[in-house]
Design an enzyme around this catalytic site. Structure first.
Site, PDB file in Angstrom:
ATOM      1  N   ASP A 109       0.848  -1.197   0.000  1.00 46.67           N
ATOM      2  CA  ASP A 109       0.000   0.000   0.000  1.00 46.67           C
ATOM      3  C   ASP A 109       0.880   1.243   0.000  1.00 46.67           C
ATOM      4  O   ASP A 109       2.069   1.188   0.336  1.00 46.67           O
ATOM      5  CB  ASP A 109      -0.955   0.018   1.209  1.00 46.67           C
ATOM      6  N   GLU A 146       0.146  -0.766   5.920  1.00 44.35           N
ATOM      7  CA  GLU A 146       1.220  -0.141   6.694  1.00 44.35           C
ATOM      8  C   GLU A 146       1.007   1.357   6.819  1.00 44.35           C
ATOM      9  O   GLU A 146       1.224   1.950   7.872  1.00 44.35           O
ATOM     10  CB  GLU A 146       2.587  -0.423   6.045  1.00 44.35           C
TER      11      GLU A 146
HETATM   12 ZN   LIG Z   1       6.918   2.240   4.116  1.00 42.59          ZN
END
Ligand SMILES: [Zn+2]
Length: 455
Positions: free
Chosen positions: A88, A152
């Site tokens: 992501d 994340e």
């Molecule tokens: Zn990163």
């Protein structure tokens, strides 16, 4: 290893093309309209892992975006390396500041410009190509597992559950992460710690509706003014943070550590020039490197309220908002600091407005020892390809899952980051130098070799 080099130089154009293709997928985890792109990106990562030689690759759904897991088990008696990364990316705004489309990667001056070029698609993909290199040349000396997640950039809200319920699947001897930076290609370095994070949002409400600033201004507390005062009170004249108890558990670095840090090359004039600023700012008594590595900080990430459209509108707004985060160092606790921040803002609410403070994601600070086998293998691998010993440094960013991994899997993390601080992570015109991408692919097989040799 000549076989690695030959294989990589014969395939390097394809390696780059494949990365560009991955960068074209707008996998923005924070935006619900990109849910489909997230799934498409996970599928692509899975496909690439299988093509690279993974014996098995699966997509695990979570309550949020999926996790991609893959493995190449060569021999259970050999050590196992778990590679963590994330597919992501951060939102690309403000779009008008990009020189080219954030999801239309372009190559200019040997750099790949795209959102995610360095953070973290370009970096985790080096491991995929390193796997391919070792599989194709029949030289894989370890077992490799991959855990590539999709959340994340929004604080990994579902990874803890995934890790806790898949401990056997993820079992490894070390966790290897490429999601950090080096000082420069001339001065290789290894991060030995990342800071933790507390993040809150503050909402200040004054009158029950936006008011005419001529009719009511001067008689009613303006939420933006009140919020600005509260925010300004967070630092004192020495730029120390004033939140009560904020520094309570901070481990002060030793004189020896500060001396070692001071040896890292640093050019203040260049630093300022790069950022377009005339002077630096920060906590009194500490150098720039210390302020961004061993010290906790408090930053405003966004502030809004009232009229922000074109032209003028004379309004006394009903509401004002701010997003505020703190970077934490050992042994601060993200949970405790978040509580302190929330309490601080609600307790200093001026009369005439009401203040609501709520919590966003956080993460604990993390440190890794430099006398572990894995650290030594990483340092040796970097020496093999850069010709110099890497300097151990404390990184300023945060990777919230680090402390979680250690707690659940009981193993240490080694950070082998090949980015640069100038890569514009989370900013417009994010880039990754092609030479860094290739250097990473070249270095990673050495890590596996040395780590296997040391076991
Ligand atoms: Zn990163």
């Amino acid at each position: 290893m000549q076989a690695w080099k030959d294989y990589q130089s014969a395939n390097k154009d394809r390696f780059l093309e494949e990365l560009l293709e991955l960068l074209r997928i707008p996998s923005i985890s924070a935006r619900s309209e990109h849910k489909k792109d997230m799934v498409a990106c996970a599928e692509k990562v899975k496909e690439r892992l299988l093509q690279a030689g993974a014996g098995k690759a699966e997509i695990y759904s979570t309550d949020g975006h999926p996790v991609v897991y893959a493995e190449k088990i060569t021999d259970p008696s050999k050590p196992t390396v778990l590679v963590y990364g994330h597919y992501d990316v951060q939102p690309a705004d403000p779009l008008e500041l990009w020189h080219s489309g954030p999801f239309e990667p372009v190559i200019k001056d040997g750099k790949i410009f795209a959102r995610g070029a360095c953070d973290d698609k370009g970096q985790f993909y080096m491991h995929v190509k390193a796997l391919e290199t070792m599989v194709q040349t029949n030289t894989l000396p370890t077992n490799i597992k991959f855990c590539i997640e999709g959340e994340e950039e929004v604080g990994s809200p579902n990874l803890a559950k995934f890790v806790a319920s898949h401990k056997d699947l993820l079992k490894a001897d070390v966790i290897l992460i490429s999601d950090t930076a080096m000082i420069s290609m001339d001065t290789p370095s290894i991060d030995i710690g990342v800071r933790g994070l507390s993040y809150i949002e503050v909402e200040v409400t004054g009158p029950n509706r936006d008011l005419h600033s001529g009719v009511y201004g001067g008689a009613v507390a303006n939420p933006i003014t009140m919020l600005a005062k509260m925010i300004a009170s967070c630092h004192d004249e020495n730029n120390h943070i004033t939140i009560p108890g904020f520094y309570d558990n901070v481990v002060e670095s030793t004189a020896a550590e500060r001396k070692l840090m001071a040896e890292a090359p640093y050019n203040e004039a260049e630093y300022k020039k790069d950022l377009g600023i005339k002077s630096l700012w920060g906590e009194k008594g500490y150098t720039t490197n210390e302020r961004t590595g061993i010290r906790p900080t408090l930053e405003l990430n966004g502030i809004w309220g009232g009229y922000t459209g074109e032209g003028a509108k004379t309004v006394l707004p009903s509401k004002a908002f701010a997003k505020i985060s703190a970077r934490l160092v050992p042994n601060q606790s993200a949970k405790k600091i978040t509580e302190k921040l929330l309490n601080y803002f609600t307790s200093i609410a001026p009369e005439g407005v009401t203040v609501k403070a709520s919590e966003h994601h956080g993460g604990e600070p993390y440190m890794t020892p430099i006398d572990s086998k894995a650290y030594k293998a990483a340092a040796k691998a970097i020496k093999a390809t850069f010709g110099k010993d890497p300097i151990p440094v404390r990184g300023g960013g945060s990777i919230p899952i680090c402390s979680l991994f250690e707690k659940e899997l009981g193993v240490k993390i080694v950070f082998m980051g090949f980015g640069l601080d100038s890569d514009n992570l989370h900013s417009p015109n994010e880039k990754y130098d092609i030479v860094n991408f290739y250097k990473g692919i070249e270095t990673i097989p050495y890590f596996h070799q040395y780590f296997a040799d040391m076991k």
